[in-house]
Design a protein around this motif. Structure first.
Motif, mmCIF file in Angstrom:
data_model
loop_
_atom_site.group_PDB
_atom_site.id
_atom_site.type_symbol
_atom_site.label_atom_id
_atom_site.label_comp_id
_atom_site.label_asym_id
_atom_site.label_seq_id
_atom_site.Cartn_x
_atom_site.Cartn_y
_atom_site.Cartn_z
ATOM 1 N N GLU A 45 -2.739 -4.637 5.065
ATOM 2 C CA GLU A 45 -1.953 -3.646 4.338
ATOM 3 C C GLU A 45 -0.459 -3.899 4.448
ATOM 4 O O GLU A 45 0.276 -3.838 3.450
ATOM 5 C CB GLU A 45 -2.284 -2.238 4.854
ATOM 6 N N GLN A 49 2.129 -4.551 1.409
ATOM 7 C CA GLN A 49 3.219 -3.595 1.170
ATOM 8 C C GLN A 49 4.571 -4.283 1.105
ATOM 9 O O GLN A 49 5.481 -3.834 0.389
ATOM 10 C CB GLN A 49 3.245 -2.538 2.280
ATOM 11 N N ARG A 55 2.114 -5.143 -3.542
ATOM 12 C CA ARG A 55 2.103 -3.763 -3.068
ATOM 13 C C ARG A 55 1.442 -2.828 -4.076
ATOM 14 O O ARG A 55 0.950 -1.748 -3.730
ATOM 15 C CB ARG A 55 3.527 -3.288 -2.782
ATOM 16 N N VAL A 58 -2.316 -2.367 -3.051
ATOM 17 C CA VAL A 58 -2.614 -2.152 -1.639
ATOM 18 C C VAL A 58 -3.892 -1.338 -1.458
ATOM 19 O O VAL A 58 -4.516 -1.375 -0.385
ATOM 20 C CB VAL A 58 -1.416 -1.484 -0.930
ATOM 21 N N SER A 61 -6.463 -3.583 -0.109
ATOM 22 C CA SER A 61 -6.210 -4.349 1.112
ATOM 23 C C SER A 61 -7.516 -4.604 1.844
ATOM 24 O O SER A 61 -8.546 -3.962 1.587
ATOM 25 C CB SER A 61 -5.255 -3.580 2.021
ATOM 26 N N ASN A 64 -8.679 -1.369 3.547
ATOM 27 C CA ASN A 64 -9.259 -0.393 2.627
ATOM 28 C C ASN A 64 -10.589 -0.874 2.066
ATOM 29 O O ASN A 64 -11.495 -0.072 1.802
ATOM 30 C CB ASN A 64 -8.281 -0.099 1.492
#
Length: 296
Positions: A45, A49, A55, A58, A61, A64
């Motif tokens: 992440e 970012q 970003r 994200v 990521s 996630n």
């Protein structure tokens, strides 16, 4: 905070990959592990970012994605493999599985010990988890069922560039890997693609015959972002050959098309396959369009 980030996990002959690990959300009836290979752009992440363009994605990521997969498969151990290299903070290069160019374009090398490396990674993940003092684990991991992490590899997912790495892993047939291969139940190809001009999907009949004989469940999820891209027409042709030939060879294959008919698509269209593939698969019948005369 989940997932756990395991740095420099050792695999085959000194090769190392970072691993993100998410334990089952509920006790599994039998230990099973889902292994995911991400695609381009997907990274930690904080790295995404800090990137001007990445970003914006994200949401996808590696952390996630591990959480998302845990929601899709709540009784599975989730293992997300970070590439050995991410060139220009964008191109995923899984060199420990297949030699790759600086743009993440893989060389399909069947003697690179990819399966053995994966098996060793899973063994090391299990060892590390079991060796952690309870105080180092967040509350959700205290009841972790980790005894068989290294022995329960049953599913492998690949998104975008990572799907090609699954292709290469599946191309191996060394006798030493036979027991490991037998534990693989299912494979997903999630909208595969990379920056090269060919070999995004397996099209060699001999390799597909081997895959069909393994009797694993094969799930193909594609979107117009990849298979209808006029600038990269080989992706759609290769995927059609892959899916249709496996179908004719008697493999247990199901194919799903996301955002079908859409003429406006972007990278988000591609990533939405990752968000929706499990729900789509559970609610829809497979796409019957598997006919192709291109056997390669």
């Amino acid at each position: 905070m989940l997932p756990l980030r395991l740095r420099r996990v050792s695999g085959h002959e000194g090769r190392e990959n970072d691993i993100l690990f998410h334990p089952p959300r509920s006790k599994p009836p039998t230990p099973e592990t889902l292994v995911f290979f991400g695609g381009d752009v997907q990274d930690y992440e904080e790295v995404m970012q800090a990137h001007r363009d990445n970003r914006n994605y994200v949401r996808w990521s590696l952390e996630n994605t591990a959480r998302l997969l845990s929601e899709h498969f709540p009784t599975k151990h989730i293992v997300v493999v970070r590439p050995a290299r991410i060139e220009y903070k964008s191109f995923s290069c899984y060199d420990n599985f297949v030699p790759s160019s600086n743009a993440g374009v893989p060389e399909h090398t069947p003697t690179h010990s990819a399966l053995h490396h994966l098996e060793k990674l899973l063994q090391e993940v299990g060892s590390r988890i079991k060796a952690m003092p309870v105080r180092q684990l967040c509350e959700a991991v205290v009841s972790l069922f980790s005894d068989d992490v290294e022995q329960s590899c049953s599913r492998k997912d690949g998104d975008s560039n990572g799907a090609t790495k699954c292709d290469a892993v599946k191309g191996e047939s060394d006798d030493d890997d036979a027991q490991f291969i037998e534990r693989i139940q299912s494979m997903w190809w999630l909208d595969g693609g990379h920056a090269g001009g060919k070999n995004t999907w397996i099209t060699a009949r001999s390799l597909l015959e081997t895959l069909a004989r393994l009797d694993v469940n094969v799930y193909v999820h594609v979107s117009p972002y990849q298979v209808n891209d006029e600038g990269r027409p080989w992706i759609g042709r290769e995927e059609k050959t892959f899916s249709s030939l496996l179908h004719r060879l008697g493999a247990k294959i199901e194919r799903y098309v996301h955002a079908e008919g859409s003429t406006r698509y972007s990278l988000n269209t591609h990533f939405n396959v990752l968000a929706n593939f499990k729900q789509v698969q559970d609610s829809r019948s497979p796409d019957p369009h598997n006919a192709s005369d291109d056997d390669n």
